[in-house]
Design a protein around this motif. Structure first.
Motif, short mmCIF file in Angstrom:
data_model
loop_
_atom_site.label_atom_id
_atom_site.label_comp_id
_atom_site.label_asym_id
_atom_site.label_seq_id
_atom_site.Cartn_x
_atom_site.Cartn_y
_atom_site.Cartn_z
N TYR A 71 0.89 -1.48 0.16
CA TYR A 71 0.11 0.10 0.30
C TYR A 71 1.08 1.42 -0.22
CZ TYR A 71 -3.47 3.48 1.80
OH TYR A 71 -3.92 4.98 2.28
N VAL A 72 0.92 1.99 -0.55
CA VAL A 72 2.27 3.10 -1.03
C VAL A 72 0.72 4.50 -1.58
CG1 VAL A 72 3.80 4.31 -2.86
CG2 VAL A 72 3.76 2.03 -3.01
N TYR A 73 0.57 4.79 -0.55
CA TYR A 73 -0.45 6.40 -0.43
C TYR A 73 0.80 7.57 -0.53
CZ TYR A 73 0.52 7.68 4.45
OH TYR A 73 1.25 7.24 5.46
N LEU A 74 0.08 8.91 -1.52
CA LEU A 74 1.03 9.85 -1.20
C LEU A 74 0.30 10.80 -0.32
CD1 LEU A 74 2.52 12.10 -2.77
CD2 LEU A 74 0.02 12.67 -4.14
N LEU A 82 4.89 3.85 2.16
CA LEU A 82 5.35 2.86 1.98
C LEU A 82 4.55 1.33 3.26
CD1 LEU A 82 6.28 -0.19 0.30
CD2 LEU A 82 8.01 0.23 2.10
N ASN A 83 3.43 1.03 3.10
CA ASN A 83 3.04 0.23 4.03
C ASN A 83 2.70 -1.24 3.40
OD1 ASN A 83 0.79 1.81 5.82
ND2 ASN A 83 1.59 3.01 4.61
N CYS A 94 -2.33 -2.92 8.44
CA CYS A 94 -1.14 -2.87 7.77
C CYS A 94 -0.64 -2.23 9.08
CB CYS A 94 -1.55 -1.57 6.94
SG CYS A 94 -1.57 0.10 7.50
N VAL A 95 1.34 -2.09 7.63
CA VAL A 95 2.13 -2.06 8.50
C VAL A 95 3.03 -0.83 7.34
CG1 VAL A 95 4.45 -2.74 9.29
CG2 VAL A 95 2.86 -4.04 9.88
N LEU A 96 3.09 0.35 8.27
CA LEU A 96 3.98 1.48 8.08
C LEU A 96 5.48 1.24 8.22
CD1 LEU A 96 4.13 4.26 6.61
CD2 LEU A 96 4.16 4.75 9.00
N ILE A 97 5.92 1.29 7.60
CA ILE A 97 7.74 1.12 7.00
C ILE A 97 8.31 2.36 7.19
CG2 ILE A 97 9.51 -0.20 6.29
CD1 ILE A 97 8.52 -2.57 5.25
N ASN A 131 16.02 7.49 6.98
CA ASN A 131 15.38 7.04 8.36
C ASN A 131 14.06 7.97 7.96
OD1 ASN A 131 16.22 9.89 7.49
ND2 ASN A 131 17.14 10.12 9.81
N GLY A 132 13.10 7.92 7.03
CA GLY A 132 11.95 8.10 7.45
C GLY A 132 11.13 8.00 6.30
N PRO A 133 9.59 7.65 6.36
CA PRO A 133 8.91 6.64 5.75
C PRO A 133 9.01 7.49 4.10
CG PRO A 133 7.66 7.87 7.08
CD PRO A 133 8.72 8.33 7.84
#
Length: 210
Positions: A71-74, A82-83, A94-97, A131-133
């Motif tokens: 799952y990619v969102y803007l 990225l999830n 879901c998991v957010l990386i 070091n950030g989404p």
DNA sequence: AGGCAGATGTCCT
DNA sequence: GGACATCTGCCTC
């Protein structure tokens, strides 16, 4: 990792992929990173989640698919996040990386981030390379094209090993996991205080938030 | 090393 | 029209 692996719930998945490799293949190039920071978003009752109140929309569709979808969102009009979907179909956890550590392909990453060679980066840029989404999506060239695809496919996948000169290097399962509140969800009322952020203790590439 | 403003598109009321 | 799971550059300390 196989299909079944991603069907666990969002909290279990967020913890279990810490220390695993996130591997990106595109244009014949390979980038290997290690996942060092994640957050869980726990579905329709989680006030921090995009699907809170069972909000099905074009955007949130991938979250309703079975665990293991991308799952990619803007966000903020300019950055991607990225999830990985968790749990079974129609359970939209879901998991957010949130952060990764570069392992292989550092020159590719440096170019994707700063259009420069790694040796030309400042120490500040090196520290902030993934070091950030939003940063990790730039580093790995992740955008909407990957949305709804499987996280088991060759383009972008999670694994507990990667190849170093034809030799398998396995991830270390013994990882010191630290928890905290999730980042930047002040709107989420009581849910903003849940300890659903997970990161590897003392890892250099965890995002700046304490 | 930390605080603030600005950028900018998509989804929602 | 407002919010948004963010980052960068510029400012001060």
């Amino acid at each position: 990792m196989d299909k079944e692996y991603f069907k666990k719930d969002g909290l279990e998945l967020a913890k279990s992929i810490l220390g695993k490799y996130l591997i990106r293949n595109y244009d014949g190039k390979t980038i290997v990173t290690k996942i060092v920071e994640t957050e869980s978003y726990m579905g329709i009752n989680d006030k921090g989640a995009h699907v809170y109140g069972d909000k099905r929309s074009e955007r949130t569709k991938p979250l309703y698919l079975e665990g293991g979808r991308i799952y990619v969102y803007l966000i903020y009009g300019m950055y991607y996040c990225l999830n990985i979907s968790a749990n079974k179909e129609n359970v939209p956890e879901c998991v957010l990386i949130r952060a990764v550590e570069p392992i292989k392909g550092i020159e590719e990453i440096a170019f994707n981030r700063f259009k420069k060679e790694y040796s030309d980066l400042t120490t500040y840029q090196r520290k902030n390379i993934s070091n950030g989404p939003g940063k990790l999506c730039m580093a790995l060239k992740i955008d909407k094209n990957l949305n709804a695809k499987s996280i088991l496919d060759n383009e972008l996948y999670i694994s507990d090993f990667y190849y170093e000169d034809d030799k398998k290097v396995y991830s270390n399962d013994k990882i010191d996991i630290q928890t905290s509140k999730r980042i930047n969800i002040d709107y989420a009322q009581e849910a903003k205080d849940y300890l659903w952020r997970f990161f590897i203790k003392d890892n250099k590439y965890v995002s700046a938030y304490k």
